[in-house]
Design an enzyme around this catalytic site. Sequence first.
Site, short mmCIF file in Angstrom:
data_model
loop_
_atom_site.label_atom_id
_atom_site.label_comp_id
_atom_site.label_asym_id
_atom_site.label_seq_id
_atom_site.Cartn_x
_atom_site.Cartn_y
_atom_site.Cartn_z
N GLU A 64 10.59 3.66 5.84
CA GLU A 64 10.55 2.19 5.78
C GLU A 64 11.52 1.62 6.80
O GLU A 64 12.70 1.98 6.82
CB GLU A 64 10.91 1.72 4.37
CG GLU A 64 11.24 0.24 4.25
CD GLU A 64 10.11 -0.66 4.70
OE1 GLU A 64 10.39 -1.62 5.45
OE2 GLU A 64 8.94 -0.40 4.32
N ALA B 236 0.82 -1.21 0.00
CA ALA B 236 0.00 0.00 0.00
C ALA B 236 0.86 1.26 0.00
O ALA B 236 0.60 2.20 -0.77
CB ALA B 236 -0.94 -0.01 1.20
N HIS C 52 -2.30 -14.05 5.59
CA HIS C 52 -3.29 -13.09 5.09
C HIS C 52 -3.90 -12.27 6.24
O HIS C 52 -5.11 -12.06 6.28
CB HIS C 52 -4.41 -13.80 4.32
CG HIS C 52 -3.96 -14.44 3.06
ND1 HIS C 52 -4.74 -15.34 2.36
CD2 HIS C 52 -2.81 -14.32 2.36
CE1 HIS C 52 -4.08 -15.75 1.29
NE2 HIS C 52 -2.90 -15.14 1.27
#
Length: 532
Positions: free
Chosen positions: A34, A14, A470
């Site tokens: 990051e 994203a 997930h």
Amino acid sequence: MPDYDYIIVGSGTAGATLAARLTEDPDCRVLVLEGGGSDRNFWLKLPVGYYKSIYNPSYSHLYRSEPDDGINGRQIDCPRGRVIGGSSSINGLIFIRGQHGDFDDWARRGADGWDYNSVLPYFRKLETSSGTPSQYRGAQGPLQVSDLRNKNAACDAWMEAAGEAGLPRNPDFNGASSYGVGSYQLTLRGRWRDSAATAFLKPAMGRPNLTVKLHAQVFGLIFDGKRARGVSYRHNGQDCQVNCASEVILCGGSVQTPQLLQLSGIGPASLLRQHGIKVRHDAPEVGENLQDHIQMRTIVELSRRGLSLNDHIRNPLRLAQMGLDWLINGAGPLSVGAGQVGGAMCTKYAEDNRPDLQLFVMPLSVDKPGKPLHRYSGFTTSFWQCHPESRGSIHIDSADPARDPKIRMNYLNTQRDRDVTLEGLKIVRDIYRQPAFRDLWSREVIPGDDCRTDEEMLNAIRSNATTVYHLVGTCRMGSDAGAVVDPQLRVQGVEGLRIVDASIMPSITSANTNSATYMIAEKAASIIQSSH
């Protein structure tokens, strides 16, 4: 004035997509922070290399869940990408959006404007599909999506067997329907992996209005009253602060985003006070609603050598052939991801003819990624429940940002989840026994031929099932007061703060979640550009 309009926390699927889209406006100044480093590593580029990278601590934050009664007290590894591109740099490359109804469900749950017809343009915008052109697919997007480039006789036989069991062929799971069986599509650019870093962020990094700092670990949000003004972070051993003129946007994913909110005083008040954190906004659902697909792997031993990659990997001539096929044609076993073929189907518990079971097939067998392939000729069919009801949580365990939060999965916590998963095992076994496949294998390794009763099968599932990586849903989107973000992805109760990642999903998509996360970022970019 601050040097940046937006601060994006995280360069994963994203964050990378959002940064690239926002900086298409030359007047929009964006800083991306990051916590991981560069993706310059061969195993991060080679498609099948995810077997090597997903558990590598240099590129993955190896979270571990709490012991879970639903899986016989076991703990589950929950690796999350800690590298530019995030989990899109270490995942299994499978590109599948999910059922149309998944997004209509979001809208029914209060995510206005996130129904399938509303999100389809963003799915199309992000991709260039190598398949047959259609109204469902994109042809000019940054992300390259490829059809499967490897043929395997055992996989073909499995699909024939699935047809004998009543499942139709489906040429495109991202088209009109996900129902049926076929080959999976992968995020491949030529012979290499295509990630959010290679497709979106790196092409944008030449722009003067985009700054990306690697190895920058964000550990708190800075507020001016109720408004988020910036973040505090550690970079190259130095503690730093940076402010922005417009918004802070959290793209840390379903573990790190709720953790950062809780550390910054946004979360369940009782939890925050327990760890001595001042409550800025009592948001009881921050960290709740955690969802994941739990997969059960079944393994059979093939009776004919040469059909399983377990055999090829120990044959120097076949290895050389595989390497040449990949090098020259960008095809063959080295070009595959986490599944070659599979599909979606309905158990007897399915509602409204919507598939409630997803299947993934690979002509190999292994204990888990990173481990050696088994020495016998293994063949694997994995399956998971598309729409699990069980919910877990992410809660900080300390005010120390370097300490991992507690992850409680609560797998198989409802009767329906147990029933659907048990039925899935029966269906997969039935496919193995269809005429097209039954003569290709000699024994069932997992769960084993001695596993016969429902009680024995359910216990085998509890003992063997594992995550599909997930994790979603921990900062739920909705229109009600309890939702963490509204349909514009603004964090409720404060200002100047949005969340753009898989944590905002009200409910998990039916299949792999990476494609939907790209879409969330595409739509978020449009929302943000329209509002400013």
